[in-house]
Design a protein around this motif. Sequence first.
Motif, mmCIF file in Angstrom:
data_model
loop_
_atom_site.group_PDB
_atom_site.id
_atom_site.type_symbol
_atom_site.label_atom_id
_atom_site.label_comp_id
_atom_site.label_asym_id
_atom_site.label_seq_id
_atom_site.Cartn_x
_atom_site.Cartn_y
_atom_site.Cartn_z
ATOM 1 N N HIS B 168 6.923 -45.274 18.677
ATOM 2 C CA HIS B 168 6.816 -44.116 19.573
ATOM 3 C C HIS B 168 6.218 -44.520 20.909
ATOM 4 O O HIS B 168 6.716 -44.170 21.972
ATOM 5 C CB HIS B 168 5.950 -43.044 18.892
ATOM 6 C CG HIS B 168 5.837 -41.773 19.662
ATOM 7 N ND1 HIS B 168 4.659 -41.350 20.235
ATOM 8 C CD2 HIS B 168 6.748 -40.813 19.962
ATOM 9 C CE1 HIS B 168 4.845 -40.190 20.843
ATOM 10 N NE2 HIS B 168 6.106 -39.839 20.689
ATOM 11 N N TYR B 175 12.043 -39.184 17.863
ATOM 12 C CA TYR B 175 11.747 -38.960 16.438
ATOM 13 C C TYR B 175 12.918 -39.326 15.527
ATOM 14 O O TYR B 175 12.722 -39.890 14.447
ATOM 15 C CB TYR B 175 11.348 -37.504 16.205
ATOM 16 C CG TYR B 175 10.137 -37.074 17.016
ATOM 17 C CD1 TYR B 175 8.912 -37.713 16.869
ATOM 18 C CD2 TYR B 175 10.217 -36.036 17.934
ATOM 19 C CE1 TYR B 175 7.808 -37.341 17.618
ATOM 20 C CE2 TYR B 175 9.114 -35.650 18.690
ATOM 21 C CZ TYR B 175 7.916 -36.307 18.532
ATOM 22 O OH TYR B 175 6.823 -35.955 19.274
ATOM 23 N N LYS B 190 7.147 -36.964 12.267
ATOM 24 C CA LYS B 190 6.174 -36.167 13.026
ATOM 25 C C LYS B 190 4.840 -36.134 12.292
ATOM 26 O O LYS B 190 3.773 -36.270 12.899
ATOM 27 C CB LYS B 190 6.708 -34.747 13.236
ATOM 28 C CG LYS B 190 7.827 -34.697 14.266
ATOM 29 C CD LYS B 190 8.430 -33.313 14.322
ATOM 30 C CE LYS B 190 9.700 -33.331 15.179
ATOM 31 N NZ LYS B 190 10.437 -32.074 15.111
ATOM 32 N N PHE B 194 1.405 -37.472 13.819
ATOM 33 C CA PHE B 194 0.264 -36.579 14.037
ATOM 34 C C PHE B 194 -0.979 -37.118 13.347
ATOM 35 O O PHE B 194 -2.065 -37.159 13.923
ATOM 36 C CB PHE B 194 0.575 -35.171 13.514
ATOM 37 C CG PHE B 194 1.709 -34.504 14.263
ATOM 38 C CD1 PHE B 194 2.093 -34.931 15.527
ATOM 39 C CD2 PHE B 194 2.395 -33.433 13.699
ATOM 40 C CE1 PHE B 194 3.139 -34.333 16.216
ATOM 41 C CE2 PHE B 194 3.444 -32.824 14.381
ATOM 42 C CZ PHE B 194 3.818 -33.279 15.628
ATOM 43 N N TYR B 197 -2.181 -40.360 15.199
ATOM 44 C CA TYR B 197 -2.854 -40.117 16.477
ATOM 45 C C TYR B 197 -4.200 -39.416 16.276
ATOM 46 O O TYR B 197 -5.134 -39.617 17.049
ATOM 47 C CB TYR B 197 -1.944 -39.309 17.415
ATOM 48 C CG TYR B 197 -0.865 -40.157 18.060
ATOM 49 C CD1 TYR B 197 -1.187 -41.320 18.749
ATOM 50 C CD2 TYR B 197 0.466 -39.801 17.998
ATOM 51 C CE1 TYR B 197 -0.208 -42.099 19.348
ATOM 52 C CE2 TYR B 197 1.465 -40.573 18.588
ATOM 53 C CZ TYR B 197 1.121 -41.724 19.264
ATOM 54 O OH TYR B 197 2.090 -42.506 19.858
#
Lengths: 174, 211
Positions: B168, B175, B190, B194, B197
């Motif tokens: 990414h 995605y 995703k 998430f 991160y």
Amino acid sequence: MDVPEISMTNCPSEEMLLDYIGGRLDPAQSAIFEKHASGCAQCEALRVGQAAVWRSLDEWEPGPVSAGFNRELWRKIDADAASRQGRFAGMFGFGLWKRVAPVVFAAGVLITAFVLDHSRRQHERPGLPTTAAIVVSAGDADQLESALDDIQLLRDVDTESVPAKPRPSAKKTL
Amino acid sequence: MADRVRKGMEAVSALDLDAQLMLRVREGDNDSFRLLLEKHRNPLVHFLQRMVQDAGASEELAQEVFLRIYRSRSSYEPAAKFTTWMLRIASHVALNWLRDERHERAAERIDEPRTGSGGDRGVDRPARDVPDRRPSTEQSLVGEDRLREIRDAIASLPAKQRAAVLMHKYEEMDYSQIAEALECSESAVKSLLFRAYETLRARLAHLAIGA
């Protein structure tokens, strides 16, 4: 990309936040997000935190690649090709023979055993004539012929008043 | 042969130049493979350096990726973007290496405790294990400690999250491409990103304050 409605009470998705930080939102969407974040402490904290991560990752520069990388790769490609050729040759050469030899040996043993067994059963079967039986039949034929000659001789004696003719000498040899 | 290449070209004309080159490789054109190698060698090695954090091993793994690409040239079909396909192979190779390395390290710890300057990496490990921690221009500018913290933060992520973040952030893949490379759904990607991160924000927050 579908952009959900953003208001001061409706926070954007984290996906949108990631796209914003990654510079993947168009200017209009970015402006909407910035306007929202300026009035939303939670989103602002997320934005600042994610921006810090992004900057940190930007700092991480990888090291140089070895000068001999390509040479080593082509050496591996050549070695791989040679190894595959060797495997192919082995499969259809001595390697294959080594693999199938036990099977061939076992098949040979089975076939030999079957032939021997079949032959033994043929000898043991009662209804069929054997070589010995044929020899006996040949002896019987001689006896039969001799008996027929004797019958003919007796017939000649009974039916004729003249003395019987001598038997041909050739028949005695039979 | 030319006809086969032309048909393949038409199929991938909307895809990318790399796929077209790969179709030529399929027909035995090694020069096209050399072009692909020149174009993708550094990005691939860098991806793997960040992934396994071992300079020597990353080059060996990159060579393994190119070797697999070359080996599978005869059955190549341009179903996906070339880089996505390449990174799928790279992810496989890297995830396997990380799994084996973890087992290897665990076995070493159990069997023979190491001493000396090599730390838990061991002093008599092969030369490929010389890490990419030699001071470089960038490292001297931002500081060894800061970079080590960033590397450690990435290394702390589960391997699949790490791969997703690297694709990414550095490969700028969307995605769907990451999902294809990691062979999972977009929603799974995703979720991976998430969580990754979130971990990175927690671990690197103090760097933002210091910056």
